[in-house]
Design a protein around this motif. Structure first.
Motif, PDB file in Angstrom:
ATOM      1  N   TYR A 182       0.976  -1.151  -0.082  1.00 38.98           N
ATOM      2  CA  TYR A 182      -0.047   0.224  -0.184  1.00 38.98           C
ATOM      3  C   TYR A 182       0.807   1.090   0.089  1.00 38.98           C
ATOM      4  O   TYR A 182       1.553   1.694   1.165  1.00 38.98           O
ATOM      5  N   ASP A 225     -10.333  -5.359   1.027  1.00 40.03           N
ATOM      6  CA  ASP A 225      -9.337  -5.131   2.023  1.00 40.03           C
ATOM      7  C   ASP A 225      -9.726  -3.610   2.558  1.00 40.03           C
ATOM      8  O   ASP A 225      -9.590  -2.790   1.597  1.00 40.03           O
ATOM      9  N   ASP A 226     -10.123  -3.368   3.613  1.00 42.42           N
ATOM     10  CA  ASP A 226     -10.555  -1.806   3.636  1.00 42.42           C
ATOM     11  C   ASP A 226      -9.446  -1.116   4.667  1.00 42.42           C
ATOM     12  O   ASP A 226      -8.466  -1.639   4.916  1.00 42.42           O
ATOM     13  N   ARG A 227      -9.538   0.243   4.523  1.00 42.59           N
ATOM     14  CA  ARG A 227      -8.683   1.135   5.173  1.00 42.59           C
ATOM     15  C   ARG A 227      -9.154   1.323   6.585  1.00 42.59           C
ATOM     16  O   ARG A 227     -10.185   2.045   6.874  1.00 42.59           O
ATOM     17  N   TRP A 245      -2.880   5.409   3.802  1.00 42.62           N
ATOM     18  CA  TRP A 245      -3.699   4.660   4.236  1.00 42.62           C
ATOM     19  C   TRP A 245      -3.398   3.423   5.033  1.00 42.62           C
ATOM     20  O   TRP A 245      -2.544   2.702   4.240  1.00 42.62           O
ATOM     21  N   HIS A 302      -4.308  -0.392   6.024  1.00 42.73           N
ATOM     22  CA  HIS A 302      -5.056  -1.586   5.757  1.00 42.73           C
ATOM     23  C   HIS A 302      -5.369  -2.669   6.720  1.00 42.73           C
ATOM     24  O   HIS A 302      -4.264  -2.718   7.366  1.00 42.73           O
ATOM     25  N   GLU A 303      -6.538  -3.164   6.575  1.00 44.37           N
ATOM     26  CA  GLU A 303      -6.711  -4.208   7.688  1.00 44.37           C
ATOM     27  C   GLU A 303      -6.120  -5.686   7.381  1.00 44.37           C
ATOM     28  O   GLU A 303      -5.543  -6.204   8.262  1.00 44.37           O
ATOM     29  N   ASP A 304      -5.949  -5.774   6.045  1.00 48.59           N
ATOM     30  CA  ASP A 304      -5.289  -7.015   5.598  1.00 48.59           C
ATOM     31  C   ASP A 304      -3.552  -7.395   6.369  1.00 48.59           C
ATOM     32  O   ASP A 304      -3.302  -8.260   6.627  1.00 48.59           O
ATOM     33  N   ASP A 305      -2.860  -6.034   6.485  1.00 51.26           N
ATOM     34  CA  ASP A 305      -1.541  -5.909   7.125  1.00 51.26           C
ATOM     35  C   ASP A 305      -1.706  -6.411   8.439  1.00 51.26           C
ATOM     36  O   ASP A 305      -0.752  -6.530   9.032  1.00 51.26           O
TER      37      ASP A 305
END
Length: 524
Positions: free
Chosen positions: A405, A433-435, A503, A505-508
């Motif tokens: 990202y 995958d959201d912010r 931003w 991200h939730e996946d991280d």
């Protein structure tokens, strides 16, 4: 430089007209950013200076030809002066007869050849060569729409803008009747007749205050303004003001009723211009100089954990909103790092828009120039700087940020803005995958204008060089949408706004910050 004389002024007006005719067509297919790029605007100013010098050279060539013609005319006028009042006696003299016959046979042939000789061909060729760098119609429209955003978001009057007054800030810039008329025409074509009237009346006032023949040569007569002003009144059904405008114009005073009837029969089609958006009064207040931040009793501290780096160099942290939490971190980057980032951004953004995808993001709701970093096309040293700053973002937010990202490098020119929005994505794009959070790092001071506004909180954060702003787009316990952090970027008043957005991200955060409770409004 040639001294000012009435003759020189007349020639100058003629040269302006010739210059505009020569530059009438511009077939360049390259769109150049003249609104936000300082370097492009500097080049435009330099180009204008070169064209002026070129015009003065043209004036001097014209004057040289006129002076030659004046001398020849004075010589050829001698027989007329000598014969005046005694023509028969004069013509009876054989010398005078010979002189007159020879002059009429030979001298006027040379005068004709001199008059036919082209003047200023070199200067005309130079103008044509410069056509490629001239702003296109799209550039002018973009600049006018930016001016519209300034006017609407800061509750400005057209007359104040024309005099250089922007939200209680007096500048040395002014608008001429030409620009005010074009603004009126923009609103008229967008069916915003009240706003068109305001600009057209300002154009008339400026023209009446300082009348000049230059405007007519540049394509704008007072009657043009009155004509469009009367049409605008008629489109609103205000027939009496339309009549008064026409009666005050000598060109139309004898046909007032005919014109009003024609305007009524041929009303505008009512096409709306989506770029001429109307700003909500709350947004306008939060962006304007009327807004004053309220003092808070929230947390101000040094952030010393969890990263070991923070124990050596803690961040100055200020909590500016409690629920949901919003934080400001001061002095996140040094002045040298800011200068380096701005140099990188100016270098990349100076690239022609056609050559760099994603450089120009210009839509109705957002006007900005942008690109992404780290960038494989840039030197490693420059990418390393951005990676170091991104590591600080990770430290201040307690979230991991991967190279998947990238950071968004932003430049807003005058009038540059971003309408109200939330940064989460999942409500429109399921299973993405959201912010979780947003960090905005400001790279220059903006004493007025260009702030980040949160309408729900009645809060505006003003940019300061090195200041980072952090807010959450998802609730940290459920990862549900945090809709209260809807935000917007106020239009830039003066200068340029530089920023860097990251931003998170939730996946991280999959293995480090899992959500604690089931989501209620997420689409999976």
């Amino acid at each position: 430089m040639v001294p000012y004389t009435p003759l020189r002024y007349s020639i100058y007006i003629l040269c302006i007209k010739v210059l505009f005719v020569a530059c009438k067509t511009n077939n360049s297919s390259v769109i150049i950013d003249y609104v936000t790029s300082l370097s492009n605007k500097q080049q435009l100013l330099n180009q204008n200076g070169k064209l002026l010098l070129n015009t003065y050279e043209y004036i001097e060539e014209l004057q040289a030809k006129i002076e030659t013609l004046r001398k020849i005319g004075k010589h050829l006028h001698q027989p007329q002066l000598a014969a005046k009042g005694r023509e028969e006696e004069f013509l009876s003299n054989p010398m005078n007869s010979l002189s007159l016959i020879r002059q009429m046979h030979a001298d006027w042939t040379h005068v004709e050849k001199l008059m036919e000789q082209p003047v200023g061909q070199k200067q005309m060729d130079y103008i044509r060569r410069m056509n490629e760098r001239r702003p296109r119609l799209e550039n002018v429209e973009e600049a006018m729409v930016a001016m519209h955003r300034l006017k609407e978001s800061y509750w400005l009057n057209a007359s104040d803008i024309a005099e250089g007054l922007i939200d209680e800030l007096q500048t040395d810039g002014k608008l001429s009747p030409l620009e005010c008329y074009e603004m009126g025409l923009l609103y008229f074509n967008g069916s915003l007749y009240h706003k068109a009237i305001e600009w057209l009346e300002t154009a008339k006032e400026l023209m009446d205050k300082a009348p000049s023949d230059v405007y007519a040569f540049l394509g704008l007569a007072r009657s043009n303004i009155s004509h469009l002003l009367a049409r605008s009144h008629t489109a609103l059904g205000n027939l009496q003001p339309a009549r008064l405008v026409l009666q005050a114009e000598p060109e139309f005073s004898s046909q007032v009723e005919e014109l009003v009837a024609y305007f009524q029969e041929n009303k505008p089609k009512g096409v709306k211009n989506e770029q001429l958006i109307r700003f909500h009064d709350t947004n306008a207040y939060l962006c304007s100089s009327l807004y004053k931040p309220k003092p808070t009793r929230l947390l101000c501290s040094y952030k010393t954990s969890p990263s070991p780096f923070l124990r050596l160099a803690p961040f100055r942290m200020e909590q500016i909103w409690e629920d949901p939490e919003i934080f400001v971190f001061h002095n996140m980057v040094s002045s040298s790092e800011i200068a380096t980032l701005q140099r990188i951004m100016e270098k990349v953004m100076h690239t022609k828009i056609d050559d760099l995808e994603d450089l120009r993001y210009y839509q109705f709701h957002r006007t900005v120039r942008q690109f992404w970093m780290p960038n494989p096309d840039l030197p490693q040293k420059e990418n390393l700087l951005v990676r170091r700053i991104r590591q600080r973002f990770s430290d201040l937010s307690d979230f991991y940020i991967s190279d998947a990202y990238l950071a968004n490098m932003l430049r807003y020119g005058y009038g540059g803005h971003y309408e109200g929005h939330n940064d989460f994505l999942n409500d429109t794009i399921p299973n993405i995958d959201d912010r979780i959070a947003t960090i905005v790092l400001y790279l220059n001071d903006m004493p007025s204008g260009g702030g980040t506004m949160f309408p729900t909180h009645q809060l505006t954060v003003q940019p300061e060089a090195g200041k980072a702003l952090l807010w959450y787009n998802l609730k940290l316990d459920t990862f549900d949408f945090e809709t209260r952090n809807l935000h917007a970027a106020c239009p830039v008043k003066i200068g340029t706004k530089w920023a860097m957005t990251q931003w998170i991200h939730e996946d991280d955060q999959m293995f480090t910050n899992p959500c604690l409770k089931p989501s209620k409004n997420r689409k999976y």
